[in-house]
Enzyme design. Structure first.
Site: not given
Ligand code: PEP
Length: 255
Positions: A11-12, A100, A172, A178, A217, A238-239
């Site tokens: 959730w950041k 991260h 990642e 993001g 993403s 993330g999002g």
């Molecule tokens: C993350 O925060 O590790 C991430 C992958 O974000 P997002 O899914 O928004 O790209």
């Protein structure tokens, strides 16, 4: 070798503790419509939400695991603003994200510090989710595998053989986080296969049961294809994890 997929919601710095409770409850309604006992789900709220989420997960017997987004490597001491692994373990946290790319890029975390955190998390009885990934410049220069290998060698350097049993690695690519631009399923698969091989080279015999998440993403529209790859054992999201409907659809794609 069958590995239970792990889908984690990062959730950041979003959602206060009241909003966090609502998201936990909404997600449980969404997931209750489906059987998801073949996939593990972890939620990683901000530190200040952990106690509220723990309470709701416990009281409503929700199937999620609680996770954290970061921690310090020391158990206590004069580290203003930091949170120790022991404090997280006391809140029934099961998984802690370490290294991260936002922590590495914005807060200057080195592989050495990530290694100390990962070992501290494992020693406290939780599973570290160690993040690695290349930048766009690295990829365009053909250095992606080299960069990820160096990150793994540095970030896993302090783990004992026993710690590798619970370790999770999240691949990642930084350029995909993001941005709405995900790695192609084949590129993600190729790098996750490399991750498995590198981990096995670091500790012989540990690669086959290692769980490797793809992150960057991940959305309902691309989750199925990414999660179908043989070396991808889940997603770090993330999002899309802030929206219970979208996140539940990603969890279903892992079934
Ligand atoms: C993350 O925060 O590790 C991430 C992958 O974000 P997002 O899914 O928004 O790209």
């Amino acid at each position: 070798m069958s590995r239970t997929p792990l889908v984690s919601g990062n959730w950041k710095m979003h959602l206060n503790h009241l909003e966090a409770i609502q998201v936990c409850q909404k997600l449980s309604y969404e997931l209750a419509r489906h059987r998801y006992d073949r996939v593990e789900v972890s939620l990683h709220p901000p530190f200040v939400d952990l106690r509220s989420c723990q309470t709701v997960i416990d009281a409503d017997r929700l199937e999620f695991k609680l996770g954290a987004q970061n921690c310090h490597d020391q158990s206590h001491g004069a580290f203003t603003g930091e949170v120790s692994p022991a404090m997280l373990a006391k809140l029934d946290v099961s998984y802690v994200i370490v290294g991260h790319s936002e922590r590495r890029a914005l807060f200057g975390e080195t592989d050495e510090f990530v290694a100390a955190k990962a070992a501290a998390v494992a020693k406290a009885g939780m599973a570290p989710i160690v993040c690695v990934g290349e930048t766009l410049d690295d990829r365009e220069a053909g250095r992606a595998a080299e960069v990820v290998t160096t990150q793994l060698q540095g970030s896993l350097a302090k783990l004992t053989r026993a710690h590798f049993e619970t370790l999770v690695v999240a691949y990642e690519p930084v350029w995909a986080i993001g941005t709405g631009r995900n790695a192609s399923p084949q590129d993600a698969q190729d790098m996750c296969a490399t991750v498995r091989q590198v981990v096995d080279d670091i500790r012989r015999g540990t690669g086959q049961h290692l769980r490797i998440q793809y992150g960057g993403s991940v959305k309902p529209a691309n989750a199925q294809e990414l999660l179908a790859q043989p070396d991808i054992d889940g997603a770090l999201v993330g999002g899309a994890s802030l929206d219970p409907t979208q996140f539940a659809r990603i969890v279903q794609a892992a079934l």
